[in-house]
Design a protein around this motif. Structure first.
Motif, PDB file in Angstrom:
ATOM      1  N   LEU A 100      34.798  25.826   7.106  1.00  0.00           N
ATOM      2  CA  LEU A 100      34.200  26.878   8.275  1.00  0.00           C
ATOM      3  C   LEU A 100      35.326  27.641   8.291  1.00  0.00           C
ATOM      4  N   ALA A 101      36.518  27.379   8.417  1.00  0.00           N
ATOM      5  CA  ALA A 101      37.795  28.290   8.931  1.00  0.00           C
ATOM      6  C   ALA A 101      37.931  28.786   7.449  1.00  0.00           C
ATOM      7  N   VAL A 102      38.213  29.295   7.090  1.00  0.00           N
ATOM      8  CA  VAL A 102      38.162  29.986   5.750  1.00  0.00           C
ATOM      9  C   VAL A 102      36.581  30.697   5.673  1.00  0.00           C
ATOM     10  N   GLY A 103      35.648  30.369   5.736  1.00  0.00           N
ATOM     11  CA  GLY A 103      34.415  31.096   5.294  1.00  0.00           C
ATOM     12  C   GLY A 103      34.113  32.129   6.730  1.00  0.00           C
ATOM     13  N   ALA A 104      34.677  31.641   7.981  1.00  0.00           N
ATOM     14  CA  ALA A 104      34.892  32.315   9.331  1.00  0.00           C
ATOM     15  C   ALA A 104      35.747  33.413   9.636  1.00  0.00           C
ATOM     16  N   THR A 105      36.900  33.153   8.585  1.00  0.00           N
ATOM     17  CA  THR A 105      38.220  33.997   8.301  1.00  0.00           C
ATOM     18  C   THR A 105      37.517  35.207   7.816  1.00  0.00           C
ATOM     19  N   ALA A 106      37.038  34.925   5.970  1.00  0.00           N
ATOM     20  CA  ALA A 106      36.385  35.925   5.975  1.00  0.00           C
ATOM     21  C   ALA A 106      35.146  36.768   5.918  1.00  0.00           C
ATOM     22  N   GLY A 107      34.184  36.145   6.584  1.00  0.00           N
ATOM     23  CA  GLY A 107      33.111  36.690   7.322  1.00  0.00           C
ATOM     24  C   GLY A 107      33.734  38.417   8.103  1.00  0.00           C
ATOM     25  N   CYS A 108      35.060  37.463   8.719  1.00  0.00           N
ATOM     26  CA  CYS A 108      35.944  38.373  10.155  1.00  0.00           C
ATOM     27  C   CYS A 108      36.545  39.539   9.154  1.00  0.00           C
ATOM     28  N   LEU A 109      37.012  38.742   8.441  1.00  0.00           N
ATOM     29  CA  LEU A 109      37.249  40.412   7.591  1.00  0.00           C
ATOM     30  C   LEU A 109      37.018  41.107   7.552  1.00  0.00           C
ATOM     31  N   VAL A 110      35.739  41.186   6.488  1.00  0.00           N
ATOM     32  CA  VAL A 110      35.242  41.980   5.869  1.00  0.00           C
ATOM     33  C   VAL A 110      33.970  42.784   7.038  1.00  0.00           C
ATOM     34  N   LEU A 111      33.906  41.733   7.966  1.00  0.00           N
ATOM     35  CA  LEU A 111      33.030  42.994   8.900  1.00  0.00           C
ATOM     36  C   LEU A 111      33.988  43.287   9.652  1.00  0.00           C
ATOM     37  N   GLY A 112      35.148  42.920  10.084  1.00  0.00           N
ATOM     38  CA  GLY A 112      35.679  44.023  10.779  1.00  0.00           C
ATOM     39  C   GLY A 112      36.593  44.713  10.676  1.00  0.00           C
ATOM     40  N   PHE A 113      36.225  45.249   8.869  1.00  0.00           N
ATOM     41  CA  PHE A 113      36.696  46.333   8.246  1.00  0.00           C
ATOM     42  C   PHE A 113      35.984  47.069   8.673  1.00  0.00           C
ATOM     43  N   LEU A 114      34.548  46.988   8.409  1.00  0.00           N
ATOM     44  CA  LEU A 114      33.897  48.057   8.039  1.00  0.00           C
ATOM     45  C   LEU A 114      33.288  48.343   9.480  1.00  0.00           C
ATOM     46  N   LEU A 115      33.126  47.539  10.524  1.00  0.00           N
ATOM     47  CA  LEU A 115      33.398  48.385  11.847  1.00  0.00           C
ATOM     48  C   LEU A 115      34.580  49.098  12.010  1.00  0.00           C
ATOM     49  N   ALA A 116      35.601  48.307  12.115  1.00  0.00           N
ATOM     50  CA  ALA A 116      36.736  48.915  12.280  1.00  0.00           C
ATOM     51  C   ALA A 116      36.644  50.691  11.799  1.00  0.00           C
ATOM     52  N   LEU A 117      36.135  50.714  10.475  1.00  0.00           N
ATOM     53  CA  LEU A 117      36.244  51.799   9.618  1.00  0.00           C
ATOM     54  C   LEU A 117      35.528  53.181  10.624  1.00  0.00           C
ATOM     55  N   VAL A 118      34.246  52.671  10.676  1.00  0.00           N
ATOM     56  CA  VAL A 118      32.970  53.360  11.819  1.00  0.00           C
ATOM     57  C   VAL A 118      33.766  53.758  12.777  1.00  0.00           C
ATOM     58  N   ILE A 119      34.231  53.472  13.607  1.00  0.00           N
ATOM     59  CA  ILE A 119      34.774  53.255  14.863  1.00  0.00           C
ATOM     60  C   ILE A 119      36.093  54.251  14.749  1.00  0.00           C
ATOM     61  N   ALA A 120      36.783  53.849  13.809  1.00  0.00           N
ATOM     62  CA  ALA A 120      38.450  54.816  13.439  1.00  0.00           C
ATOM     63  C   ALA A 120      38.186  56.498  12.658  1.00  0.00           C
ATOM     64  N   PHE A 121      37.087  56.297  12.112  1.00  0.00           N
ATOM     65  CA  PHE A 121      36.658  57.800  10.669  1.00  0.00           C
ATOM     66  C   PHE A 121      35.594  57.954  11.319  1.00  0.00           C
ATOM     67  N   VAL A 122      34.546  57.445  11.354  1.00  0.00           N
ATOM     68  CA  VAL A 122      32.663  58.261  11.881  1.00  0.00           C
ATOM     69  C   VAL A 122      33.078  58.405  13.251  1.00  0.00           C
ATOM     70  N   PRO A 123      32.786  59.497  13.294  1.00  0.00           N
ATOM     71  CA  PRO A 123      32.626  60.870  14.619  1.00  0.00           C
ATOM     72  C   PRO A 123      31.055  60.204  15.300  1.00  0.00           C
ATOM     73  N   PHE A 124      31.061  59.226  16.439  1.00  0.00           N
ATOM     74  CA  PHE A 124      29.907  59.585  17.231  1.00  0.00           C
ATOM     75  C   PHE A 124      30.033  58.826  18.916  1.00  0.00           C
ATOM     76  N   PRO A 125      29.037  59.275  19.446  1.00  0.00           N
ATOM     77  CA  PRO A 125      29.766  59.141  21.219  1.00  0.00           C
ATOM     78  C   PRO A 125      29.818  58.281  21.704  1.00  0.00           C
TER      79      PRO A 125
END
Length: 265
Positions: A55-80
């Motif tokens: 559970l810890a390894v699966g949750a960490t992998a999911g958080c890394l992938v999802l967190g990286f994608l969401l952080a990319l959108v927030i940081a580099f994709v301009p939106f209101p």
């Protein structure tokens, strides 16, 4: 000068000893070789250890992938509202884990919104969303709650990234995927390692999410400590499981420190 250093060091050492080291000593003192042998020979302990790890390894992998994608959108994709979303992440970090679990139960629980809408439309006796009481429900809740712990250091790293590198790469004809892979990802690796290590340790010790999902077939090491101490009154066994949990967490932290130091992070 040396005496002044000792005077300033002594209070935090005393506080640490009173709040952490002495209680830990009391837990270790309750254990024995016989208790360790009985717990290690138990199939329940081995199942709980395996469940905790995957559970810890699966949750960490999911958080890394999802967190990286969401952080990319927030940081580099301009939106209101991008700045507002970034600030909300800071607020989200202060939420207790059981609050997020209750929100998921409200949405996807047996009598939640999704199942209620399904039964209202189809007239069925129960809805199709029954996964929250399974290990997959616990995994979903942990990814939902811990993803901001990966996003926060990533957003901090992205804010320090020189945008001229992105402009040069784009002007040379690099596609967005190549820019992310060759320019952004190398800069984000230390933040990913820090956030992932934090999430891994937190997931290994997570108790509230597993308890509030009501997943009866999911027993992690913290849940095993609770059941042995509270339900079975087996305090020696509970202390053994707690010591194992602490050793795993401290060992992972030490491994992270060694790897990060050698990597120059």
């Amino acid at each position: 000068m040396g005496r002044a250093r000792v005077v300033w060091t002594l209070p935090p050492v005393l506080v640490l000893g009173a709040l952490f080291l002495y209680p830990l000593y009391l837990v270790v003192r309750q254990t024995s070789f016989d208790a360790f042998g009985q717990v290690f020979a138990s199939g329940v302990f081995r199942d709980a250890l395996w469940t905790t790890v995957w559970l810890a390894v699966g949750a960490t992998a999911g958080c890394l992938v999802l967190g990286f994608l969401l952080a990319l959108v927030i940081a580099f994709v301009p939106f209101p509202g991008a700045k507002g979303v970034a600030k909300f992440i800071d607020v989200f970090l202060s939420f207790p884990s059981f609050l997020i679990t209750l929100a998921l139960l409200f949405l996807y629980g047996t009598v939640g919104v999704a199942n209620g809408a399904w039964t209202g439309v189809t007239g069925a006796a129960e809805g199709p969303f029954q996964f929250l009481t399974t290990p997959w429900g616990v995994l979903l809740a942990e990814i939902t709650y811990f993803t901001p712990f990966v996003m926060r250091p990533l957003l901090a790293a992205f804010s320090q990234l020189d945008t001229a590198q992105l402009e040069v790469a784009s002007s040379l004809g690099a596609r967005p995927a190549r820019i992310v892979r060759r320019v952004i990802l190398p800069e984000a690796l230390p933040a990913l390692a820090a956030g992932g290590s934090l999430v891994l340790v937190l997931c290994l010790n997570e108790f509230g999410i597993v308890l509030f999902t009501g997943a009866k077939g999911v027993t992690t090491l913290p849940m095993l400590v609770y059941s042995k101490a509270i339900l079975e009154s087996d305090y020696a066994g509970a202390c053994v499981v707690a010591v194992v949990n602490v050793l795993i967490s401290v060992g992972l932290y030490g491994l992270y420190r060694v790897v990060s130091r050698r990597a120059g992070a």
